[in-house]
Design a protein around this motif. Structure first.
Motif, short mmCIF file in Angstrom:
data_model
loop_
_atom_site.label_atom_id
_atom_site.label_comp_id
_atom_site.label_asym_id
_atom_site.label_seq_id
_atom_site.Cartn_x
_atom_site.Cartn_y
_atom_site.Cartn_z
N GLU A 117 -10.96 12.15 -0.41
CA GLU A 117 -11.02 11.05 -1.37
C GLU A 117 -9.68 10.90 -2.09
O GLU A 117 -9.21 9.78 -2.31
CB GLU A 117 -12.14 11.32 -2.39
N GLU A 118 -9.06 12.03 -2.43
CA GLU A 118 -7.76 11.98 -3.09
C GLU A 118 -6.70 11.35 -2.18
O GLU A 118 -5.87 10.54 -2.62
CB GLU A 118 -7.33 13.39 -3.49
N GLN A 119 -6.69 11.72 -0.90
CA GLN A 119 -5.72 11.16 0.04
C GLN A 119 -5.91 9.65 0.18
O GLN A 119 -4.95 8.88 0.20
CB GLN A 119 -5.86 11.84 1.40
N LYS A 120 -7.15 9.22 0.29
CA LYS A 120 -7.41 7.79 0.44
C LYS A 120 -6.97 7.00 -0.79
O LYS A 120 -6.35 5.95 -0.68
CB LYS A 120 -8.90 7.57 0.72
N ARG A 121 -7.28 7.53 -1.97
CA ARG A 121 -6.94 6.81 -3.19
C ARG A 121 -5.43 6.82 -3.45
O ARG A 121 -4.89 5.90 -4.09
CB ARG A 121 -7.69 7.40 -4.38
N GLN A 122 -4.74 7.82 -2.93
CA GLN A 122 -3.28 7.86 -3.09
C GLN A 122 -2.58 6.92 -2.13
O GLN A 122 -1.63 6.22 -2.52
CB GLN A 122 -2.77 9.29 -2.87
N HIS A 123 -3.04 6.89 -0.87
CA HIS A 123 -2.25 6.22 0.17
C HIS A 123 -2.76 4.84 0.58
O HIS A 123 -1.94 3.96 0.87
CB HIS A 123 -2.16 7.12 1.40
N ILE A 124 -4.07 4.62 0.63
CA ILE A 124 -4.55 3.33 1.13
C ILE A 124 -4.08 2.17 0.25
O ILE A 124 -3.55 1.17 0.78
CB ILE A 124 -6.09 3.34 1.28
N PRO A 125 -4.21 2.23 -1.09
CA PRO A 125 -3.68 1.11 -1.89
C PRO A 125 -2.19 0.89 -1.68
O PRO A 125 -1.73 -0.27 -1.63
CB PRO A 125 -4.00 1.54 -3.32
N ALA A 126 -1.42 1.98 -1.55
CA ALA A 126 0.02 1.84 -1.33
C ALA A 126 0.31 1.17 0.01
O ALA A 126 1.24 0.36 0.14
CB ALA A 126 0.70 3.20 -1.41
N ILE A 127 -0.49 1.50 1.02
CA ILE A 127 -0.34 0.84 2.33
C ILE A 127 -0.65 -0.64 2.22
O ILE A 127 0.07 -1.50 2.74
CB ILE A 127 -1.26 1.52 3.36
N LEU A 128 -1.74 -0.97 1.53
CA LEU A 128 -2.15 -2.38 1.41
C LEU A 128 -1.13 -3.20 0.63
O LEU A 128 -1.01 -4.42 0.85
CB LEU A 128 -3.51 -2.47 0.73
N LYS A 129 -0.37 -2.56 -0.25
CA LYS A 129 0.65 -3.27 -1.02
C LYS A 129 2.00 -3.34 -0.30
O LYS A 129 2.94 -3.95 -0.82
CB LYS A 129 0.84 -2.57 -2.37
N GLY A 130 2.10 -2.69 0.86
CA GLY A 130 3.38 -2.67 1.57
C GLY A 130 4.35 -1.64 1.02
O GLY A 130 5.53 -1.65 1.38
N GLU A 131 3.87 -0.74 0.17
CA GLU A 131 4.74 0.27 -0.43
C GLU A 131 4.94 1.47 0.48
O GLU A 131 5.94 2.20 0.34
CB GLU A 131 4.15 0.73 -1.76
N GLU A 132 4.01 1.71 1.39
CA GLU A 132 4.12 2.82 2.34
C GLU A 132 3.97 2.30 3.76
O GLU A 132 2.96 1.66 4.10
CB GLU A 132 3.04 3.88 2.08
N LEU A 133 4.98 2.55 4.58
CA LEU A 133 4.91 2.25 6.01
C LEU A 133 4.75 3.57 6.74
O LEU A 133 5.50 4.52 6.49
CB LEU A 133 6.17 1.52 6.48
N TRP A 134 3.80 3.63 7.66
CA TRP A 134 3.45 4.87 8.33
C TRP A 134 3.78 4.81 9.82
O TRP A 134 3.73 3.74 10.44
CB TRP A 134 1.95 5.15 8.16
#
Length: 422
Positions: A117-134
């Motif tokens: 849950e912590e990983q999802k809340r840290q990374h999924i919003p950032a991905i959706l905003k374009g802040e993290e490219l994986w």
């Protein structure tokens, strides 16, 4: 949300259409056509990636990011039909093409399936905003299509893991932020039972990213060298030594790309392909529109295009309804790979003399020769079509598995080159 709380698809489509036409630029004719064609300067590529991040943020602010992602992680909580409508409406307009794969699928999809849950809340919003490219750190120089034969090692050190090894054929790693990594954590069990998945920032001490120049000058692929990279156990995905469970789903999402409700891919096809409609432009610029042979080739391309869309639609419906097993995604992977190689060959044949030598003034026929030389990329990238055939035969049709000498053998004891022994 209850069914009554979900915006109906046609209302959503109209809202998306109005927003797209009011906020995004139309794509130039022929944009994204070709097979890994050499791009512009590094500066221009970085500017293009920055624009894609900006567009992804615009999606987020307008309520179009993560259309089928859960609302608790910043998504819209809508359906695959809503995502399909958006993809249809965005055809012909700019969109964050390089972010869709592998950032959204398979990487974000794997996080949704197996992340804490912590990983999802840290990374999924950032991905959706374009802040993290994986990117996916999956293939290795010594393993080829045998993903389970990974030699990149992860050794436990207290609350951390120390990773050493090399990954290869990572598209765009030099401008990306995070990696999804498959590593070996146990050498004393058969290869599929000694793997674990981790996530890590790409740009950190101990990770060297080398770009690979292709024969046409393209430098999109990278190779990464990991030396004593420290990863906290909190950045582990799934259970220790159970990475193959994660990996199997990971590869399912990779094969599902065109049918995934998590990605935006225009209805007229992803970038980096030869579309059937482009064959007409090639024939026109080659002066062959009235040539009966050229018309036959165009007709074949159109037939392949129609069958591809029909097959992908059937697979999408079957997978979503549960009538088809997840492994059926390999059928689509196999067909699109073979079809893309064939369509590229059709373009080469249509271009005539310009297939061998061309100038910038040759219109749609330019670069068809380079595309032809790289046509097998469609059958290799994203998992080889040979592996897809195995999946279809063994896991969809239930045919007997191929004999394997390393089955049931501790990976440490599997014969391999001396320089690759763990």
């Amino acid at each position: 949300m209850s069914t009554g709380d979900i915006e109906d698809v046609e209302t959503f489509r109209q809202r998306a259409r109005d927003w797209i036409r009011g906020n995004l630029a139309p794509l130039p004719a022929g944009s994204g056509i070709g097979v890994m064609r050499a791009g512009e300067s590094d500066e221009a590529e970085l500017a293009a990636v920055a624009r894609q991040r900006e567009i992804q943020r615009m999606f987020y602010d307008a309520g179009f990011a993560g259309i089928a992602f859960p609302r608790e992680y910043g998504g819209q909580g809508l359906t695959a039909d809503h995502q399909k409508a958006f993809s249809e409406e965005i055809s012909g307009y700019e969109y964050p093409a390089d972010i869709q794969a592998p950032t959204f699928s398979p990487c974000a999809a794997v996080l949704l399936d197996f992340g804490t849950e912590e990983q999802k809340r840290q990374h999924i919003p950032a991905i959706l905003k374009g802040e993290e490219l994986w990117m996916q750190f999956l293939s290795e120089p010594s393993a080829g299509s045998d993903v389970a034969a990974a030699l990149t090692s992860a050794v436990r050190d207290g609350d951390d893991w120390i990773l050493n090894g090399s990954k290869i054929w990572t598209t765009g790693a030099w401008w990306s932020d995070w990696g999804l990594v498959l590593a070996r954590t146990n050498w004393d069990v058969p290869k599929h039972r000694g793997l674990t998945v981790f996530i890590l920032p790409i740009h950190q001490p101990g990770i060297e990213v080398h770009r690979i120049e292709m024969l046409n000058g393209n430098k999109e692929f990278c190779q990464e060298f990991l030396t004593d990279v420290r990863v906290p156990d909190t950045d582990r995905i799934g259970e220790v030594d159970d990475g193959w469970t994660v990996g199997t789903r990971w590869m399912f999402h990779e094969r599902m790309l065109h049918n995934s409700p998590l990605v935006t891919i225009p209805a007229d096809g992803a970038r980096g392909t030869i579309r059937a409609t482009h064959l007409v432009e090639i024939a026109r610029d080659a002066g062959r529109l009235e040539d009966p042979l050229a018309r036959d080739l165009i007709g074949e391309g159109r037939m392949l295009d129609l069958v591809t869309h029909a097959l992908q639609g059937r697979l999408s419906r079957g997978l979503r309804s549960g009538r088809m097993p997840d492994q059926s995604a390999a059928i689509g992977r196999l067909f699109t790979g073979v079809t893309a190689a064939r369509t590229t060959t059709l373009s080469f044949n249509l271009a005539g003399g310009a297939s061998a030598a061309w100038t910038d003034d040759d219109g749609a026929t330019a670069e068809c020769g380079n595309d032809f030389l790289l046509r097998q990329v469609s059958c290799i990238g994203g998992g080889t079509t040979e592996m897809a055939r195995n999946v279809v035969s063994e896991r969809v049709l239930g045919m007997p598995r191929e004999p394997a000498k390393d089955r049931g053998v501790a990976f440490r004891d599997v014969p391999r080159g001396a320089s690759n022994r763990g």
